[in-house]
Design a protein around this motif. Structure first.
Motif, PDB file in Angstrom:
ATOM      1  N   LEU A 178       0.821  -1.204   0.000  1.00  0.00           N
ATOM      2  CA  LEU A 178       0.000   0.000   0.000  1.00  0.00           C
ATOM      3  C   LEU A 178       0.858   1.258   0.000  1.00  0.00           C
ATOM      4  O   LEU A 178       0.493   2.259  -0.626  1.00  0.00           O
ATOM      5  CB  LEU A 178      -0.935  -0.009   1.208  1.00  0.00           C
ATOM      6  N   ARG A 179       1.979   1.233   0.680  1.00  0.00           N
ATOM      7  CA  ARG A 179       2.879   2.397   0.664  1.00  0.00           C
ATOM      8  C   ARG A 179       3.415   2.637  -0.747  1.00  0.00           C
ATOM      9  O   ARG A 179       3.528   3.776  -1.198  1.00  0.00           O
ATOM     10  CB  ARG A 179       4.028   2.197   1.651  1.00  0.00           C
ATOM     11  N   GLY A 224       1.546   6.099  -6.570  1.00  0.00           N
ATOM     12  CA  GLY A 224       0.892   6.225  -7.864  1.00  0.00           C
ATOM     13  C   GLY A 224       1.731   5.732  -9.027  1.00  0.00           C
ATOM     14  O   GLY A 224       2.958   5.588  -8.924  1.00  0.00           O
ATOM     15  N   GLY A 225       1.050   5.456 -10.128  1.00  0.00           N
ATOM     16  CA  GLY A 225       1.734   5.112 -11.371  1.00  0.00           C
ATOM     17  C   GLY A 225       2.162   3.676 -11.517  1.00  0.00           C
ATOM     18  O   GLY A 225       2.738   3.305 -12.550  1.00  0.00           O
ATOM     19  N   CYS A 226       1.885   2.824 -10.523  1.00  0.00           N
ATOM     20  CA  CYS A 226       2.345   1.436 -10.594  1.00  0.00           C
ATOM     21  C   CYS A 226       1.394   0.581 -11.432  1.00  0.00           C
ATOM     22  O   CYS A 226       0.174   0.756 -11.398  1.00  0.00           O
ATOM     23  CB  CYS A 226       2.431   0.821  -9.195  1.00  0.00           C
ATOM     24  N   VAL A 227       1.986  -0.346 -12.162  1.00  0.00           N
ATOM     25  CA  VAL A 227       1.229  -1.402 -12.815  1.00  0.00           C
ATOM     26  C   VAL A 227       1.140  -2.560 -11.814  1.00  0.00           C
ATOM     27  O   VAL A 227       2.170  -3.092 -11.401  1.00  0.00           O
ATOM     28  CB  VAL A 227       1.909  -1.871 -14.108  1.00  0.00           C
ATOM     29  N   VAL A 228      -0.066  -2.920 -11.398  1.00  0.00           N
ATOM     30  CA  VAL A 228      -0.242  -3.979 -10.406  1.00  0.00           C
ATOM     31  C   VAL A 228      -0.264  -5.324 -11.111  1.00  0.00           C
ATOM     32  O   VAL A 228      -1.019  -5.530 -12.069  1.00  0.00           O
ATOM     33  CB  VAL A 228      -1.523  -3.774  -9.588  1.00  0.00           C
ATOM     34  N   ALA A 275      -5.920   4.588   3.960  1.00  0.00           N
ATOM     35  CA  ALA A 275      -6.906   5.065   4.933  1.00  0.00           C
ATOM     36  C   ALA A 275      -7.616   3.928   5.644  1.00  0.00           C
ATOM     37  O   ALA A 275      -8.404   4.161   6.562  1.00  0.00           O
ATOM     38  CB  ALA A 275      -7.930   5.967   4.247  1.00  0.00           C
ATOM     39  N   GLY A 276      -7.380   2.675   5.214  1.00  0.00           N
ATOM     40  CA  GLY A 276      -8.013   1.535   5.852  1.00  0.00           C
ATOM     41  C   GLY A 276      -8.751   0.654   4.867  1.00  0.00           C
ATOM     42  O   GLY A 276      -8.510   0.721   3.651  1.00  0.00           O
ATOM     43  N   LEU A 277      -9.656  -0.164   5.403  1.00  0.00           N
ATOM     44  CA  LEU A 277     -10.404  -1.120   4.589  1.00  0.00           C
ATOM     45  C   LEU A 277     -11.812  -0.614   4.318  1.00  0.00           C
ATOM     46  O   LEU A 277     -12.400   0.101   5.126  1.00  0.00           O
ATOM     47  CB  LEU A 277     -10.504  -2.473   5.313  1.00  0.00           C
ATOM     48  N   ARG A 278     -12.358  -1.017   3.179  1.00  0.00           N
ATOM     49  CA  ARG A 278     -13.771  -0.803   2.895  1.00  0.00           C
ATOM     50  C   ARG A 278     -14.297  -2.014   2.141  1.00  0.00           C
ATOM     51  O   ARG A 278     -13.531  -2.735   1.488  1.00  0.00           O
ATOM     52  CB  ARG A 278     -14.028   0.490   2.122  1.00  0.00           C
ATOM     53  N   VAL A 279     -15.605  -2.234   2.255  1.00  0.00           N
ATOM     54  CA  VAL A 279     -16.254  -3.384   1.630  1.00  0.00           C
ATOM     55  C   VAL A 279     -17.347  -2.883   0.696  1.00  0.00           C
ATOM     56  O   VAL A 279     -18.143  -2.020   1.073  1.00  0.00           O
ATOM     57  CB  VAL A 279     -16.836  -4.339   2.687  1.00  0.00           C
ATOM     58  N   LEU A 280     -17.365  -3.426  -0.524  1.00  0.00           N
ATOM     59  CA  LEU A 280     -18.373  -3.058  -1.516  1.00  0.00           C
ATOM     60  C   LEU A 280     -19.056  -4.320  -2.022  1.00  0.00           C
ATOM     61  O   LEU A 280     -18.417  -5.362  -2.181  1.00  0.00           O
ATOM     62  CB  LEU A 280     -17.745  -2.355  -2.727  1.00  0.00           C
ATOM     63  N   ALA A 281     -20.346  -4.216  -2.307  1.00  0.00           N
ATOM     64  CA  ALA A 281     -21.029  -5.297  -3.010  1.00  0.00           C
ATOM     65  C   ALA A 281     -20.363  -5.474  -4.373  1.00  0.00           C
ATOM     66  O   ALA A 281     -19.923  -4.502  -4.987  1.00  0.00           O
ATOM     67  CB  ALA A 281     -22.506  -4.966  -3.182  1.00  0.00           C
ATOM     68  N   LEU A 282     -20.284  -6.701  -4.843  1.00  0.00           N
ATOM     69  CA  LEU A 282     -19.598  -6.970  -6.101  1.00  0.00           C
ATOM     70  C   LEU A 282     -20.190  -6.155  -7.243  1.00  0.00           C
ATOM     71  O   LEU A 282     -19.458  -5.635  -8.091  1.00  0.00           O
ATOM     72  CB  LEU A 282     -19.670  -8.462  -6.427  1.00  0.00           C
ATOM     73  N   LEU A 287     -11.938   1.120  -7.773  1.00  0.00           N
ATOM     74  CA  LEU A 287     -10.715   1.242  -6.986  1.00  0.00           C
ATOM     75  C   LEU A 287     -10.225   2.684  -7.057  1.00  0.00           C
ATOM     76  O   LEU A 287     -10.004   3.217  -8.154  1.00  0.00           O
ATOM     77  CB  LEU A 287      -9.617   0.316  -7.523  1.00  0.00           C
ATOM     78  N   ALA A 288     -10.068   3.315  -5.911  1.00  0.00           N
ATOM     79  CA  ALA A 288      -9.485   4.655  -5.880  1.00  0.00           C
ATOM     80  C   ALA A 288      -7.970   4.550  -6.064  1.00  0.00           C
ATOM     81  O   ALA A 288      -7.385   3.484  -5.856  1.00  0.00           O
ATOM     82  CB  ALA A 288      -9.824   5.322  -4.546  1.00  0.00           C
ATOM     83  N   PRO A 289      -7.318   5.619  -6.478  1.00  0.00           N
ATOM     84  CA  PRO A 289      -5.860   5.582  -6.625  1.00  0.00           C
ATOM     85  C   PRO A 289      -5.185   5.090  -5.341  1.00  0.00           C
ATOM     86  O   PRO A 289      -5.515   5.539  -4.241  1.00  0.00           O
ATOM     87  CB  PRO A 289      -5.502   7.040  -6.922  1.00  0.00           C
ATOM     88  N   GLY A 290      -4.288   4.142  -5.496  1.00  0.00           N
ATOM     89  CA  GLY A 290      -3.552   3.610  -4.360  1.00  0.00           C
ATOM     90  C   GLY A 290      -4.227   2.465  -3.649  1.00  0.00           C
ATOM     91  O   GLY A 290      -3.657   1.893  -2.712  1.00  0.00           O
ATOM     92  N   GLU A 291      -5.443   2.099  -4.032  1.00  0.00           N
ATOM     93  CA  GLU A 291      -6.149   0.995  -3.387  1.00  0.00           C
ATOM     94  C   GLU A 291      -5.825  -0.337  -4.054  1.00  0.00           C
ATOM     95  O   GLU A 291      -5.527  -0.406  -5.247  1.00  0.00           O
ATOM     96  CB  GLU A 291      -7.657   1.220  -3.413  1.00  0.00           C
ATOM     97  N   ILE A 292      -5.956  -1.417  -3.263  1.00  0.00           N
ATOM     98  CA  ILE A 292      -5.697  -2.781  -3.724  1.00  0.00           C
ATOM     99  C   ILE A 292      -6.868  -3.664  -3.304  1.00  0.00           C
ATOM    100  O   ILE A 292      -7.317  -3.607  -2.148  1.00  0.00           O
ATOM    101  CB  ILE A 292      -4.385  -3.321  -3.121  1.00  0.00           C
ATOM    102  N   LEU A 293      -7.359  -4.476  -4.224  1.00  0.00           N
ATOM    103  CA  LEU A 293      -8.366  -5.475  -3.884  1.00  0.00           C
ATOM    104  C   LEU A 293      -7.701  -6.565  -3.058  1.00  0.00           C
ATOM    105  O   LEU A 293      -6.705  -7.153  -3.483  1.00  0.00           O
ATOM    106  CB  LEU A 293      -8.968  -6.069  -5.163  1.00  0.00           C
TER     107      LEU A 293
END
Length: 274
Positions: A14-15, A20-24, A134-141, A153-159
């Motif tokens: 996450l750091r 920004g700018g990374c290919v995951v 900023a932490g975790l969040r949960v979304l319906a699929l 996915l917001a910038p910097g977030e990872i599933l």
């Protein structure tokens, strides 16, 4: 030279992602074919070394499938009958080699209209866990996959995981393609049906590759509840086609996709309990 990062913890990933700018990268079964160049542009964030993103576990809330779990791992797992549709889809993703490398998280983040995992996950009432600084969040699929190649996915977030509640019933999955393996679906369907005294007490039905995103068929679910499977399979085709918006492409036109979707769903419902 392209910078390459392979952290072994989620916090470290996450750091890096926050810059920004990374290919995951995970399984890379979709990542490399989507690029015309021999090398990936920009810094690469490889998630395959993070143990917290792997595995399949169960607790009081239900099931947790790590975003880094491979399709082969899902196919082999000891899961309830309700997951049989997801496991059937896992066995039809690409080839054995792709199933071994490809991940459920990558399949969802790629957000292909023909992503095999989406219809069975919708029938399971799946949600996704997303991590950011900023932490975790949960979304319906259905709120996570926004359209072709677009996810929430917001910038910097990872599933990080797919979350599935405790559900009942028998899951099934059917896929129509030009051949058995290494094929993009023309249309596919998934069902999870609970039978009581030979009648449908609960139905969760979904179609994929027949709209920009996979969709639950809620009107059809209501219509078939209380019926015997053979009777329910005679549903009004408009309950399927009215919920879909298929495209025409070199694999199939709109008319064919609509007809195929109805046929697959009749089979999924009519053969429930067999």
């Amino acid at each position: 030279m392209t910078a390459y990062h392979r952290p072994d913890t989620l916090d470290a990933a996450l750091r890096i992602a926050a810059d920004g700018g990374c290919v995951v990268a995970a399984g890379c079964t979709d990542l490399f074919p989507a690029r015309s160049a021999q090398a990936l542009a920009g810094p690469v964030l490889d998630l395959t070394g993070i143990a917290a993103l792997k595995g399949i576990t169960r607790d009081a809330a239900g099931w947790r499938i790590g975003a880094g779990a491979s399709w082969a791992e899902i196919a082999r797992a000891d899961l309830p009958a309700a997951f049989a549709g997801l496991q059937a889809a896992a066995r039809e993703v690409g080839s054995v080699q792709i199933q071994t490398s490809g991940t459920i998280g990558g399949n969802l983040c790629n957000a292909s209209p023909a992503a095999d995992g989406l219809p069975p996950l919708l029938t399971l009432g799946a949600s996704v866990e997303v991590a950011g600084t900023a932490g975790l969040r949960v979304l319906a699929l259905q709120d996570f996959v926004l359209g072709p190649r677009r996810v929430a996915l917001a910038p910097g977030e990872i599933l990080t995981a797919v979350l599935i509640p405790e559900v009942q019933g028998q899951g099934r999955f059917l896929k129509l393609g030009a051949r058995k393996y290494l094929v993009i679906s023309i249309v596919m369907g998934a069902a999870r049906i609970v039978l009581e005294d030979g009648r449908i007490a609960q139905a969760a039905l979904a179609m994929g590759a027949a709209s920009p995103v996979a969709r639950r068929l809620t009107a059809l679910e209501t219509a078939v509840t209380g019926l015997r499977p053979a009777e329910a399979a005679g549903f009004d085709p408009a309950l399927v086609t009215g919920a879909l918006s298929p495209l025409s492409d070199p694999r199939a036109d709109e008319t064919y996709r609509n007809e195929a979707a109805v046929t697959l769903m009749r089979r999924l419902i009519g053969e429930a309990g067999q």
